[in-house]
Design an enzyme around this catalytic site. Sequence first.
Site, PDB file in Angstrom:
ATOM      1  N   TYR A 147      -2.707   6.921  10.472  1.00 34.01           N
ATOM      2  CA  TYR A 147      -3.169   6.491  11.916  1.00 34.01           C
ATOM      3  C   TYR A 147      -2.319   6.445  13.103  1.00 34.01           C
ATOM      4  O   TYR A 147      -2.927   6.823  14.156  1.00 34.01           O
ATOM      5  CB  TYR A 147      -3.525   4.933  11.763  1.00 34.01           C
ATOM      6  CG  TYR A 147      -4.581   4.525  10.575  1.00 34.01           C
ATOM      7  CD1 TYR A 147      -5.522   5.413  10.121  1.00 34.01           C
ATOM      8  CD2 TYR A 147      -4.942   3.152  10.417  1.00 34.01           C
ATOM      9  CE1 TYR A 147      -6.300   5.261   8.916  1.00 34.01           C
ATOM     10  CE2 TYR A 147      -5.974   2.801   9.495  1.00 34.01           C
ATOM     11  CZ  TYR A 147      -6.605   3.986   8.793  1.00 34.01           C
ATOM     12  OH  TYR A 147      -7.323   3.601   7.753  1.00 34.01           O
ATOM     13  N   LYS A 198      -0.721   7.832  -3.833  1.00 32.11           N
ATOM     14  CA  LYS A 198      -1.293   9.035  -4.468  1.00 32.11           C
ATOM     15  C   LYS A 198      -0.112  10.097  -4.745  1.00 32.11           C
ATOM     16  O   LYS A 198      -0.011  11.106  -4.147  1.00 32.11           O
ATOM     17  CB  LYS A 198      -2.444   9.702  -3.692  1.00 32.11           C
ATOM     18  CG  LYS A 198      -3.778   9.023  -3.424  1.00 32.11           C
ATOM     19  CD  LYS A 198      -4.436   9.217  -4.840  1.00 32.11           C
ATOM     20  CE  LYS A 198      -5.105  10.535  -4.905  1.00 32.11           C
ATOM     21  NZ  LYS A 198      -5.966  10.677  -6.169  1.00 32.11           N
TER      22      LYS A 198
END
Length: 372
Positions: A147, A198
């Site tokens: 973000y 991830k």
Amino acid sequence: MSASSSQIAALAGDGIGPEVMREAVNVLRAVEQRFSLALTITEAPVGWAGIDSTGHALSPEVMNLCKKSDAILFGSVGLPDRDGTVPKEQRPERAALLRLRQEFDLYANLRPVRLYPQLAHACPLKAERIADGVDMLVVRELTGGLYFGQPKETTQLADGQRRAVDSMVYTTSEIERIARVAFHEARARRRHVTSVDKANVLESSVLWREVVTQVARDFPDVTLEHMLADNTAMQMLLRPSRFDVLLCENTFGDLLSDEAAALAGSLGMLPSASLGVGGKAGRSFGLYEPAGGTAPDIAGKGIANPIAQILSAALLLRHSLGFADAADAVERAVADAIAAGCRTGDIRAASDAPALSTSEMGQAIVTHLLHS
Ligand code: NAD
């Protein structure tokens, strides 16, 4: 710490904000009585309420009040009907809430998600999936990652296409400080941290995994597991009871905390804490608010569930003021009120007694706090 030094800025905001804030302030007054504390609670307008009364979603005076306070108890801001009347950057969600997050470097977002056994009917999962309960804490990194990372831009390509890029950026110190929050929190719970990443595809996740593993060495009494974000999303629906503390970077935490929230049955039940650096006597400065928004569909009707706001006040007592006993007592009073059958409309089953109003629910919690 001297109790008289505790200053709380209470910023109710818009929609149901003032209705549920009133009940949270009543609960804090009852805390003062039961624990012989003195809290200075100063209420001030933010959001559209701020624009209407001062011309600012977050006026300089209100910002100063926050700077002088030990913590902010926030309601919610934003009214979709008025969104089109000001430019995007002046909308209260940005001009008030995001500004506060930036000003106080609120990097650690804590969202406890608990399904009270009496409210199992409100959970979307089948009974056998929640037989062992749902009681987890999502610790989300709030100021880094996708973000905020640079570059973040849209460019025009020579062939007429446009190309957009967001960057998931993390430094070791950003990962370390949020990991420490998660491990500390785990010590007060079931001592289990699931770190979500991830690492199979993302560089930032490889670093995340390395740093979290290093931090875990300082907490040998806490078990650490690493889990890929996609698997976490699935496990949360298959067996939510396996999770205690979930440690997530910003984007994964955004998605997974909303998924976890759905398990509690109603947004009206879910508090949150956003902790920053600073604060007095080694405690964290923080902003505490319900997970939900201004709920325009029910605002002004006196039927909103005040529990998320009241539990946010409990988190404030614990994290920013260091009053753990008072925080425990508020959480117990909420659990007792629910066990006694108190229900607002959002958590009521067809077979339950008629729904309580916002103020009736608040009063029931105050009564349990003072008399149990
Ligand atoms: P919302 O969270 O306000 O409402 C979603 C649904 O949940 C509604 O049906 C509402 O009635 C219900 N709900 C929420 N809180 C409840 C409570 N305490 N008791 C009972 N039911 C409750 O989300 P939305 O409708 O998407 O957003 C409305 C406005 O709130 C928008 O302007 C949005 O930008 C703003 N918002 C602000 C914040 C914040 O200030 N932190 C957070 C989310 C949304």
